[in-house]
Design a protein around this motif. Structure first.
Motif, short mmCIF file in Angstrom:
data_model
loop_
_atom_site.label_atom_id
_atom_site.label_comp_id
_atom_site.label_asym_id
_atom_site.label_seq_id
_atom_site.Cartn_x
_atom_site.Cartn_y
_atom_site.Cartn_z
N SER A 41 41.09 54.99 43.65
CA SER A 41 42.14 54.14 43.08
C SER A 41 42.67 53.12 44.07
CB SER A 41 43.30 55.00 42.57
OG SER A 41 43.83 55.81 43.59
N THR A 42 42.61 53.40 45.37
CA THR A 42 43.14 52.45 46.36
C THR A 42 42.29 51.19 46.46
OG1 THR A 42 41.96 53.39 48.26
CG2 THR A 42 44.10 54.36 47.70
N ALA A 43 41.04 51.26 46.04
CA ALA A 43 40.13 50.11 46.15
C ALA A 43 40.20 49.19 44.95
CB ALA A 43 38.70 50.60 46.34
N ILE A 44 40.82 49.63 43.87
CA ILE A 44 40.73 48.88 42.62
C ILE A 44 41.42 47.52 42.73
CG2 ILE A 44 41.40 48.84 40.19
CD1 ILE A 44 41.03 51.92 40.20
N LEU A 48 39.40 43.97 42.33
CA LEU A 48 39.60 43.10 41.17
C LEU A 48 40.17 41.74 41.58
CD1 LEU A 48 40.88 45.60 38.45
CD2 LEU A 48 38.55 44.82 38.92
N GLU A 49 40.95 41.71 42.64
CA GLU A 49 41.44 40.43 43.17
C GLU A 49 40.27 39.58 43.65
OE1 GLU A 49 44.34 41.17 46.17
OE2 GLU A 49 45.92 41.71 44.74
N LEU A 50 39.31 40.20 44.33
CA LEU A 50 38.14 39.47 44.81
C LEU A 50 37.30 38.98 43.65
CD1 LEU A 50 36.47 38.48 47.20
CD2 LEU A 50 35.37 40.73 47.27
N GLU A 51 37.14 39.81 42.64
CA GLU A 51 36.40 39.40 41.46
C GLU A 51 37.06 38.19 40.78
OE1 GLU A 51 34.49 41.91 37.84
OE2 GLU A 51 36.67 41.67 37.76
N LYS A 52 38.38 38.21 40.70
CA LYS A 52 39.13 37.10 40.09
C LYS A 52 38.98 35.82 40.89
CE LYS A 52 43.77 35.94 38.37
NZ LYS A 52 45.18 36.41 38.26
N ALA A 53 38.90 35.95 42.23
CA ALA A 53 38.77 34.78 43.10
C ALA A 53 37.37 34.17 43.02
CB ALA A 53 39.08 35.15 44.54
N TYR A 54 36.37 34.98 42.66
CA TYR A 54 34.98 34.50 42.58
C TYR A 54 34.36 34.93 41.24
CZ TYR A 54 35.32 33.65 47.62
OH TYR A 54 35.70 33.20 48.87
N VAL A 57 30.59 35.68 40.30
CA VAL A 57 29.90 35.77 41.59
C VAL A 57 30.13 37.15 42.20
CG1 VAL A 57 29.77 34.83 43.93
CG2 VAL A 57 30.06 33.29 41.97
N CYS A 58 31.39 37.56 42.33
CA CYS A 58 31.74 38.92 42.74
C CYS A 58 32.04 39.72 41.49
CB CYS A 58 32.94 38.90 43.67
SG CYS A 58 32.59 38.17 45.29
N ILE A 59 31.34 40.82 41.31
CA ILE A 59 31.36 41.53 40.03
C ILE A 59 31.66 43.01 40.28
CG2 ILE A 59 29.99 42.10 37.99
CD1 ILE A 59 28.30 39.52 38.82
#
Length: 255
Positions: A41-44, A48-54, A57-59
């Protein structure tokens, strides 16, 4: 060259000071997609912030890693299940069995693995498997689910030819990373006998950097020595290896 990093923890704290530059280096090297495994849960949130930024590309994937199956694993699984009901993910992962450090939660690891594999079947998603010191136990656990149509990737494969053939016979792919370049790994001899149709590439960044970057932080641009080594083994241009393994990745993730 067009590459896909099928397994990388780019949301990790190790990249907090230069994440955009690191992703830029990888894109310049030809990496077009980065698949991000869930851990707990700490990684979620950072994932998801990284996925939103890319976007695109980041999935993100979603799952509970076996090393994080502890006393609170029921709570962690409930969080995974809730997120799977909220939005789509590329896969359920990384999930599996790990008996390297500790066998205290062996039963709970099996339970978490089985439940997440069933969710993948229910949602028609592939899985991404982590296994360490538990290869045959992991294969045995997957077999009944594979018989029902489950597909996925054995991430960071470094096992024997016999293990590889069992995995392939289930319809699963081998995730190949930096271990391929290690002097005493034995993996080149195994992969020499395996068709590229069964292989995808990964870095597991920031972990397991390939030669000549051992001892440094791994990053997705370091797919290059991995694809070159695989090209040497297959006596094939690295560009062709990249093309085939990227097609395999897009197929397993149903792009």
């Amino acid at each position: 060259m067009h590459l896909i990093d099928t397994h990388c923890h780019l949301y990790d704290e190790d990249f907090k000071h230069d994440r955009p530059e690191m992703i830029g280096r990888a894109q310049k090297a030809g990496v077009q997609r980065f698949y991000l495994p869930g851990i707990d849960s700490t990684a979620i949130e950072p994932m998801l912030e990284l996925e939103k930024a890319y976007p695109g590309v980041c999935i993100a994937m979603m799952g509970l890693h076996p090393c994080y199956v502890k006393e609170n694993y029921e709570t962690e699984l409930a969080i995974v299940k809730e997120w799977l009901s909220k939005r789509p993910f590329a896969a359920i992962g990384e999930i599996g069995l790990d008996f390297y450090w500790d066998k205290t939660f062996t039963q709970q690891q099996h339970d978490a693995f089985d439940r997440q594999m069933q969710w993948a079947l229910d949602l028609n998603l592939p899985i991404v498997i982590h296994t360490r010191n538990a290869m045959q136990e992991t294969i045995n656990a997957v077999k009944p689910f594979a018989a029902k149509g489950l597909k996925g990737i054995f991430h960071c494969f470094g096992g024997s030819y016999e293990s590889a053939t069992q995995i392939i016979d289930m319809g699963f792919l081998l995730g190949i990373g930096g271990v391929l370049t290690y002097k005493n790994a034995g993996l080149p001899e195994v992969l020499a006998k395996i068709d590229l149709a069964h292989i995808v590439l990964e870095t597991d960044a920031p972990y397991l950097p390939p030669v000549p970057f051992r001892g440094k932080r791994n990053e997705s641009a370091y797919l290059i020595p991995i694809v070159e080594k695989l090209g040497d083994i297959k006596q094939m241009a690295a560009e062709k290896v990249a093309e085939i393994t990227s097609e395999n990745a897009l197929k397993i993730f149903r792009v």
